[in-house]
Design an enzyme around this catalytic site. Structure first.
Site, PDB file in Angstrom:
ATOM      1  N   PRO A   8       0.820  -1.207   0.000  1.00 12.49           N
ATOM      2  CA  PRO A   8       0.000   0.000   0.000  1.00 12.49           C
ATOM      3  C   PRO A   8       0.861   1.268   0.000  1.00 12.49           C
ATOM      4  O   PRO A   8       1.883   1.333   0.685  1.00 12.49           O
ATOM      5  CB  PRO A   8      -0.787  -0.096   1.300  1.00 12.49           C
ATOM      6  CG  PRO A   8      -0.726  -1.516   1.704  1.00 12.49           C
ATOM      7  CD  PRO A   8       0.579  -2.023   1.192  1.00 12.49           C
ATOM      8  N   VAL A   9       0.440   2.237  -0.783  1.00 12.24           N
ATOM      9  CA  VAL A   9       1.085   3.543  -0.816  1.00 12.24           C
ATOM     10  C   VAL A   9       0.013   4.575  -0.477  1.00 12.24           C
ATOM     11  O   VAL A   9      -1.025   4.646  -1.138  1.00 12.24           O
ATOM     12  CB  VAL A   9       1.685   3.850  -2.206  1.00 12.24           C
ATOM     13  CG1 VAL A   9       2.287   5.246  -2.231  1.00 12.24           C
ATOM     14  CG2 VAL A   9       2.713   2.802  -2.590  1.00 12.24           C
TER      15      VAL A   9
END
Length: 66
Positions: free
Chosen positions: A2-3
């Site tokens: 996840p970013v």
């Protein structure tokens, strides 16, 4: 991996950003099961002159309201 991209007005302290990054990382890890070491948090500090709301640059909005 996840970013999380966080855009906010410039001027926040490094300590504040560290706390935000920790809270966001912990939440993502908790709700997705992803190892926290793979959660990336990116801060984009934006100058008031580079942010607009309701068709007007925010720095001008602040001038009118002060």
């Amino acid at each position: 991996m996840p970013v999380v991209n966080i855009q906010m007005f410039e001027g926040r302290s490094d300590e504040s950003k560290q706390k935000i990054a920790k809270d966001v990382t912990d939440s993502i890890a908790k709700h997705t099961g992803v190892d926290p070491q793979y959660v990336y948090v990116i801060f984009n500090d934006v100058e008031l002159k580079n942010w607009a709301i309701s068709g007007e640059v925010y720095s001008e909005t602040l001038k009118k309201n002060s």
